[in-house]
Structures are given as C-alpha cells and as structure tokens.
Design an enzyme around this catalytic site. Structure first.
Site, PDB file in Angstrom:
ATOM      1  N   HIS A  37     -17.007  18.509 -11.327  1.00 43.82           N
ATOM      2  CA  HIS A  37     -17.405  17.153 -10.940  1.00 43.82           C
ATOM      3  C   HIS A  37     -18.906  16.946 -11.179  1.00 43.82           C
ATOM      4  O   HIS A  37     -19.328  15.874 -11.611  1.00 43.82           O
ATOM      5  CB  HIS A  37     -17.126  16.920  -9.450  1.00 43.82           C
ATOM      6  CG  HIS A  37     -15.677  16.946  -9.080  1.00 43.82           C
ATOM      7  ND1 HIS A  37     -15.104  17.974  -8.380  1.00 43.82           N
ATOM      8  CD2 HIS A  37     -14.675  16.056  -9.315  1.00 43.82           C
ATOM      9  CE1 HIS A  37     -13.824  17.725  -8.187  1.00 43.82           C
ATOM     10  NE2 HIS A  37     -13.532  16.573  -8.752  1.00 43.82           N
ATOM     11  N   SER A 187     -10.036  21.265  -8.151  1.00 39.74           N
ATOM     12  CA  SER A 187     -10.039  21.347  -6.686  1.00 39.74           C
ATOM     13  C   SER A 187      -8.842  22.154  -6.216  1.00 39.74           C
ATOM     14  O   SER A 187      -8.886  22.821  -5.183  1.00 39.74           O
ATOM     15  CB  SER A 187      -9.978  19.946  -6.076  1.00 39.74           C
ATOM     16  OG  SER A 187     -11.068  19.185  -6.550  1.00 39.74           O
TER      17      SER A 187
END
Ligand code: PAF
Length: 257
Positions: A37, A187
């Site tokens: 990210h 994630s």
C-alpha cells in the site's frame, strides 16, 4: 495529516486544494496497510501535490460466507504509517457515509472486464467494488487514483467503469510489491502460518513457469496442489498476464505477472 470521517469535511479540504491549483491523487484501501500500500502512496505522490488515502472495509464486496468480520483492521496503525509516508488526508468513512439510509444498491454496474476469473468464484465481488469505488470517487473527487496491479482484473474493471461513466479521473496501476522470495504482499498474508507461508511462496514461482512457457495452465494447477495448496480456483492468461488464485486453508491468495 488531516483525518476525515465525514464526506462534506473531506470535500471542503479537497476543494480548497484544487482552488489553490493543486492536484489530488487518491489511494482507496481496506486498511491493514503493508509496504505494498505504501508503494501505491509513493506512486500517487508522483502524480499530484496532495494524496488522500481511504480506509474502509467494504461489506458489499464480501459474500456472507467470506472474511468481512475477520478481515484485519488496525486503523490507528494504518494512520501512523500513512502520516509517516507524508499522506495529506486519511478518509475513514463509516457505513452511514458510504451507504446512506442503508441503501447498498450500486449506482453503476461492472462491465465486460468483470467476466470470468474472479467472477467465476466470487460473483458478487466486482459489483461491490464498483459500487464502493464509484461512491468513494464521488466523495474524494480526485484527479488521479492509484490501484495495485496485484488485483489486475479489478484494475481493468475500474478503468472500464471510469471510461463508461466519463469520470475525469486518471487511473494508474502500481507494480506488485513482493517480499524477497517473490510472494506478493497482501493483507491476507497475515492469516498464514509459517508453514503456509512456505507454500504461498510457490504461487509466483509456478505462475512464472507458465509465463516462460515451461508449463501450461493445467500443469500449473497440478503443481500448485503438489506444492501444498488446498484448491486452485484458476490459472489463466488474459491481458498479456498469467493470473492465478489458490487456497491455503481458509486463505485465498491471488497473484499475476
Ligand atoms: O483493492 C482493494 O483494497 C479494494 O477492493 C478497494 C479498491 C479498496 C475497494 O474496496
């Protein structure tokens, strides 16, 4: 870093930046932020003077049996990482901001890029993604939006939606961030045990063998099972990419190259 949870407050800030002649780049996320990210944030920064990141775990892109409730959430940890990365504003709307009155009907539909691959296994997924991304674009009103190439089909679906709706937003794809073994950062890697991580690291290795012509898609599926994956949803070639999705226990991993 500014923090907003109300659309009107965010919009006032974005309007002020734009009035000052500044461009705004947007990185939508579901949080549980990792280096992948942060690489999107760094790329966003090269396209605009201001970077806005949203953290919102979107219920409409999860089926009832999927991991919406257990999806990793750490908004304070996320905020600290984003502040260190020089993000200008963090937007953390709640369901009332995103789906006022509980109306979860999508204002837009996913187009042809949504056919097959993920949709064969997660039929609800892209309708939920275009639903929330269209709404987030309406809230943030960015000039540029950055999406990771790890969800390559998602990137195609969003580019198609932006073109179909004639939205004045440039969509930028960011290269996949990988760990030193080549495992795509995700994630959902947080769900994996040490043993499962060893298996997970074979996903990109086996997809690479398809890309080089060493094995075909069916052989790759067999190789993934031999490596320890429990189930392979697909290995396929599209958009000049080799794409794969496979399960390790209750965790579904995707990758492409
Ligand atoms: O890629 C994601 O994290 C999500 O699908 C997105 C684009 C933030 C929409 O919820």
């Amino acid at each position: 870093m500014h923090r907003f949870s109300v659309k009107d407050d965010l919009q006032a800030q974005v309007a002020a930046w734009k009035a000052a002649g500044e461009k705004v780049a947007f990185v939508p996320t579901m949080g549980a932020l990792h280096e992948g990210h942060l690489s999107l944030v760094a790329l966003a920064r090269t396209h605009a003077q201001r970077v806005v990141v949203s953290v919102y775990v979107n219920p409409t892109q999860f089926a009832p049996h999927e991991d919406f409730d257990s999806y990793p959430r750490d908004v304070n940890g996320d905020a600290a990482k984003l502040a260190s990365a020089g993000v200008d504003a963090l937007y953390t709307p709640d369901a009332a901001q995103m789906y006022p009155g509980g109306d979860m009907q999508s204002p837009v539909q996913a187009g042809t890029a949504a056919a097959g691959l993920e949709t064969d296994f997660r039929p609800h997924f892209f309708e939920g993604v275009v639903n929330v991304v269209y709404r987030l674009f309406d809230h943030v009103k960015p000039d540029v939006a950055v999406f990771g190439e790890k969800d390559f089909q998602q990137l195609q679906v969003i580019s198609e939606m932006v073109a179909a709706q004639s939205l004045p937003i440039t969509i930028v794809g960011a290269p996949i961030a990988r760990d030193p073994s080549g495992l795509a950062l995700s994630s959902r890697n947080a769900y994996l045990s040490e043993d499962e991580l060893v298996v997970a690291r074979q996903l990109n290795v086996i997809l690479r063998r398809v890309a080089s012509g060493d094995i075909d898609e069916a052989q790759a599926s067999e190789a993934l099972i031999e490596a320890g994956f429990a189930k392979v949803d697909y290995v396929a070639q599209r958009w000049g990419r080799v794409l794969g999705a496979a399960w390790l226990g209750k965790t579904r991993l995707i990758d492409n190259l």
